[in-house]
Design a protein around this motif. Structure first.
Motif, PDB file in Angstrom:
ATOM      1  N   GLU A  36       0.830  -1.199   0.000  1.00  0.00           N
ATOM      2  CA  GLU A  36       0.000   0.000   0.000  1.00  0.00           C
ATOM      3  C   GLU A  36       0.869   1.256   0.000  1.00  0.00           C
ATOM      4  OE1 GLU A  36      -3.178   2.597   0.010  1.00  0.00           O
ATOM      5  OE2 GLU A  36      -3.183   0.434  -0.381  1.00  0.00           O
ATOM      6  N   MET A  37       1.909   1.264   0.802  1.00  0.00           N
ATOM      7  CA  MET A  37       2.816   2.421   0.841  1.00  0.00           C
ATOM      8  C   MET A  37       3.490   2.627  -0.516  1.00  0.00           C
ATOM      9  SD  MET A  37       4.581   1.990   4.607  1.00  0.00           S
ATOM     10  CE  MET A  37       5.644   3.436   4.432  1.00  0.00           C
ATOM     11  N   LEU A  38       3.940   1.563  -1.135  1.00  0.00           N
ATOM     12  CA  LEU A  38       4.592   1.674  -2.435  1.00  0.00           C
ATOM     13  C   LEU A  38       3.638   2.217  -3.488  1.00  0.00           C
ATOM     14  CD1 LEU A  38       6.630  -1.660  -2.425  1.00  0.00           C
ATOM     15  CD2 LEU A  38       7.599   0.649  -2.396  1.00  0.00           C
ATOM     16  N   SER A  39       2.373   1.798  -3.431  1.00  0.00           N
ATOM     17  CA  SER A  39       1.400   2.278  -4.407  1.00  0.00           C
ATOM     18  C   SER A  39       1.167   3.777  -4.262  1.00  0.00           C
ATOM     19  CB  SER A  39       0.073   1.520  -4.264  1.00  0.00           C
ATOM     20  OG  SER A  39      -0.618   1.899  -3.084  1.00  0.00           O
ATOM     21  N   ARG A  40       1.285   4.292  -3.056  1.00  0.00           N
ATOM     22  CA  ARG A  40       1.078   5.719  -2.823  1.00  0.00           C
ATOM     23  C   ARG A  40       2.227   6.571  -3.358  1.00  0.00           C
ATOM     24  NH1 ARG A  40      -2.441   6.597   2.547  1.00  0.00           N
ATOM     25  NH2 ARG A  40      -3.812   4.784   2.328  1.00  0.00           N
ATOM     26  N   LEU A  41       3.358   5.955  -3.611  1.00  0.00           N
ATOM     27  CA  LEU A  41       4.474   6.682  -4.198  1.00  0.00           C
ATOM     28  C   LEU A  41       4.246   7.003  -5.676  1.00  0.00           C
ATOM     29  CD1 LEU A  41       7.645   4.978  -2.682  1.00  0.00           C
ATOM     30  CD2 LEU A  41       6.934   7.356  -2.394  1.00  0.00           C
ATOM     31  N   ASP A  42       3.263   6.343  -6.292  1.00  0.00           N
ATOM     32  CA  ASP A  42       3.010   6.559  -7.717  1.00  0.00           C
ATOM     33  C   ASP A  42       2.632   8.005  -8.020  1.00  0.00           C
ATOM     34  OD1 ASP A  42       3.545   3.901  -8.167  1.00  0.00           O
ATOM     35  OD2 ASP A  42       1.444   3.280  -8.202  1.00  0.00           O
ATOM     36  N   ASP A 182      -3.405  12.856  16.988  1.00  0.00           N
ATOM     37  CA  ASP A 182      -2.248  13.192  17.824  1.00  0.00           C
ATOM     38  C   ASP A 182      -0.950  13.113  17.027  1.00  0.00           C
ATOM     39  OD1 ASP A 182      -3.821  13.622  20.085  1.00  0.00           O
ATOM     40  OD2 ASP A 182      -3.781  11.509  20.646  1.00  0.00           O
ATOM     41  N   ILE A 183      -0.883  12.173  16.092  1.00  0.00           N
ATOM     42  CA  ILE A 183       0.295  12.087  15.223  1.00  0.00           C
ATOM     43  C   ILE A 183       0.392  13.340  14.355  1.00  0.00           C
ATOM     44  CG2 ILE A 183       1.369  10.808  13.322  1.00  0.00           C
ATOM     45  CD1 ILE A 183       0.061   8.268  14.464  1.00  0.00           C
ATOM     46  N   GLY A 184      -0.766  13.796  13.833  1.00  0.00           N
ATOM     47  CA  GLY A 184      -0.776  15.008  13.027  1.00  0.00           C
ATOM     48  C   GLY A 184      -0.266  16.210  13.799  1.00  0.00           C
ATOM     49  N   PRO A 195       1.260  17.801   6.060  1.00  0.00           N
ATOM     50  CA  PRO A 195       1.095  16.395   6.421  1.00  0.00           C
ATOM     51  C   PRO A 195      -0.252  15.850   5.932  1.00  0.00           C
ATOM     52  CG  PRO A 195       0.713  17.778   8.336  1.00  0.00           C
ATOM     53  CD  PRO A 195       1.185  18.689   7.241  1.00  0.00           C
ATOM     54  N   VAL A 196      -0.238  14.636   5.441  1.00  0.00           N
ATOM     55  CA  VAL A 196      -1.450  13.942   5.014  1.00  0.00           C
ATOM     56  C   VAL A 196      -1.517  12.616   5.766  1.00  0.00           C
ATOM     57  CG1 VAL A 196      -2.700  12.906   3.085  1.00  0.00           C
ATOM     58  CG2 VAL A 196      -1.382  15.005   2.733  1.00  0.00           C
ATOM     59  N   VAL A 263       1.004   7.920   6.755  1.00  0.00           N
ATOM     60  CA  VAL A 263       1.426   9.310   6.892  1.00  0.00           C
ATOM     61  C   VAL A 263       2.424   9.662   5.797  1.00  0.00           C
ATOM     62  CG1 VAL A 263       2.568  11.002   8.390  1.00  0.00           C
ATOM     63  CG2 VAL A 263       1.202   9.156   9.412  1.00  0.00           C
ATOM     64  N   HIS A 264       2.240  10.822   5.186  1.00  0.00           N
ATOM     65  CA  HIS A 264       3.360  11.409   4.440  1.00  0.00           C
ATOM     66  C   HIS A 264       3.356  12.908   4.664  1.00  0.00           C
ATOM     67  CE1 HIS A 264       0.555  12.075   0.921  1.00  0.00           C
ATOM     68  NE2 HIS A 264       1.308  13.153   0.792  1.00  0.00           N
ATOM     69  N   ALA A 265       4.549  13.465   4.710  1.00  0.00           N
ATOM     70  CA  ALA A 265       4.725  14.887   4.987  1.00  0.00           C
ATOM     71  C   ALA A 265       6.057  15.329   4.403  1.00  0.00           C
ATOM     72  CB  ALA A 265       4.692  15.153   6.491  1.00  0.00           C
TER      73      ALA A 265
END
Length: 290
Positions: A36-42, A182-184, A195-196, A263-265
Motif C-alpha cells: 500500500e505504501m509503495l502504491s502511494r508513491l506513484d 495526535d500524530i498530526g 502532512p497527510v 502518513v506522508h509529509a
C-alpha cells in the motif's frame, strides 16, 4: 510514577533479534502495508539521492525502494542485529549496478545519521515500538534535507482490540497506540509541512487464540511494556483468554484487527534548526550616500 505502557527497549530488541529468521513467513500485515505504501508513491514526484528505511526489518521495503529509485543510496536502520543480518542477504546483486546499502544498528529515537543528509525517510510499522513520538519525528525532521519526504505507517488505537478486551485489566497485555490526530499534531510540532494522514483497517483471521499468539511471537511482537505480567502466563490466564476471545468469533474464525495510520509529509524549503534555536539573519548595512 512510571508509565506502564513504556516499551522496554532491551526486551523489544531481543524479541525482534530472535524472530528475524522466521519473520518473513508470518509478516502478512507488514507485506500488505508495504505494498500500500509503495502504491502511494506513484503520485509523488521525487528522485531521492539517499533513502533511509527506519526500522527496516528484513529489508524488503528498502529493496523495493531501491529498485524503483535506481540512482538512490540506501540506509537500512534497525534496532535488532538479527533483522539487519537478514536484510544484508537481499542486497548482493546491488554491487553490480548500484551501491550496496549501509546498515546501521540503532534506535529510531536517537539515530546516528548526519543532520540534513537524507532525501526520504521511509518506515513501515516500526514507529509504534518507540516511546516518544515527538522524539521520533524530531529525528526524522533532523536527518531530512529541505524538500525531503517522510513516509511511514504505524498502528492506531483499534489495533488488537479483541486481544486487549479478552486479556483483562490486571496487566498491560497490548501496547498503547497513538491516535491519528495526535500524530498530526506531533508532525506540526516537529516542523513538517503539508502532512497527510489517513487510516485503513486490516483484519487477519485465525482458528484459535493460540494461532494469534504464535503469529505475534513469530514477528517479534511480544508484549514489551513495563506493565506486563512478569514470568510465564498460567493455565488460568490462557483459559480466560480463550473464553474472552470467543465472543468475537465470526463465521468460525477469530479476528485480529489492525488499525494502520498512513502518513506522508514534507520538510519544506527551510533547513533544520534544533528545538529552541531561532536562526538569526544578518542583513548587510547600506552605507549612506555622501
Amino acid at each position: 510514577m512510571q508509565d506502564v505502557y513504556q516499551i522496554d527497549k532491551s526486551r523489544m530488541r531481543q524479541s525482534f533479534h530472535r524472530a528475524a529468521k522466521h519473520y518473513d513467513a508470518a509478516a502478512i500485515l507488514q507485506r500488505q502495508v508495504r505494498e500500500e505504501m509503495l502504491s502511494r508513491l506513484d503520485v509523488v514526484k521525487l528522485e531521492p539521492g539517499v533513502i533511509l528505511d527506519a526500522g527496516c526489518g528484513t529489508g524488503h521495503g528498502l529493496s523495493a525502494l531501491l529498485k524503483r529509485f535506481k540512482k538512490a543510496q540506501g540506509i537500512a536502520l534497525d534496532i535488532a542485529e538479527g533483522m539487519l543480518s537478514r536484510s544484508k542477504a537481499l542486497f548482493p546483486w546491488y554491487r553490480f549496478w548500484q551501491a550496496s546499502p549501509r546498515f546501521v544498528c540503532a534506535d529510531i529515537e536517537a539515530m546516528p545519521i548526519a543532520t540534513a543528509s537524507v532525501d526520504m525517510v521511509w518506515s513501515n510499522l516500526a514507529v509504534q515500538w518507540c516511546n516518544d513520538m515527538d522524539a521520533v519525528l524530531r529525528e526524522f525532521r533532523r536527518v531530512l534535507k529541505p524538500e525531503g519526504l517522510l513516509m511511514f505507517a504505524t498502528l492506531g488505537p483499534d489495533t488488537l482490540k479483541e486481544l486487549r478486551a479478552a486479556s483483562g485489566n490486571d496487566h498491560t497485555h497490548v501496547s498503547r497506540f497513538i491516535d491519528m490526530h495526535d500524530i498530526g499534531d506531533a508532525l506540526t510540532r516537529a516542523g513538517f509541512s503539508a502532512p497527510v494522514l489517513d487510516v485503513m483497517h486490516y483484519t487477519l483471521t485465525y482458528d484459535t487464540v493460540e494461532s494469534v499468539m504464535r503469529d505475534l511471537k513469530a514477528i517479534g511482537a511480544h508484549n514489551a511494556t513495563v506493565g506486563r505480567a512478569k514470568g510465564l502466563s498460567g493455565k488460568r490466564f490462557l483459559q480466560n483468554l480463550r473464553q474472552g476471545y470467543e465472543v468475537f468469533r465470526r463465521d468460525g474464525k477469530l479476528p485480529a484487527t489492525y488499525e494502520v495510520v498512513f502518513v506522508h509529509a514534507w520538510t519544506g524549503s527551510q533547513p533544520y534548526t534544533a528545538p529552541g534555536i531561532s536562526p538569526v539573519q544578518f542583513v548587510p548595512r547600506k552605507d549612506k550616500q555622501r
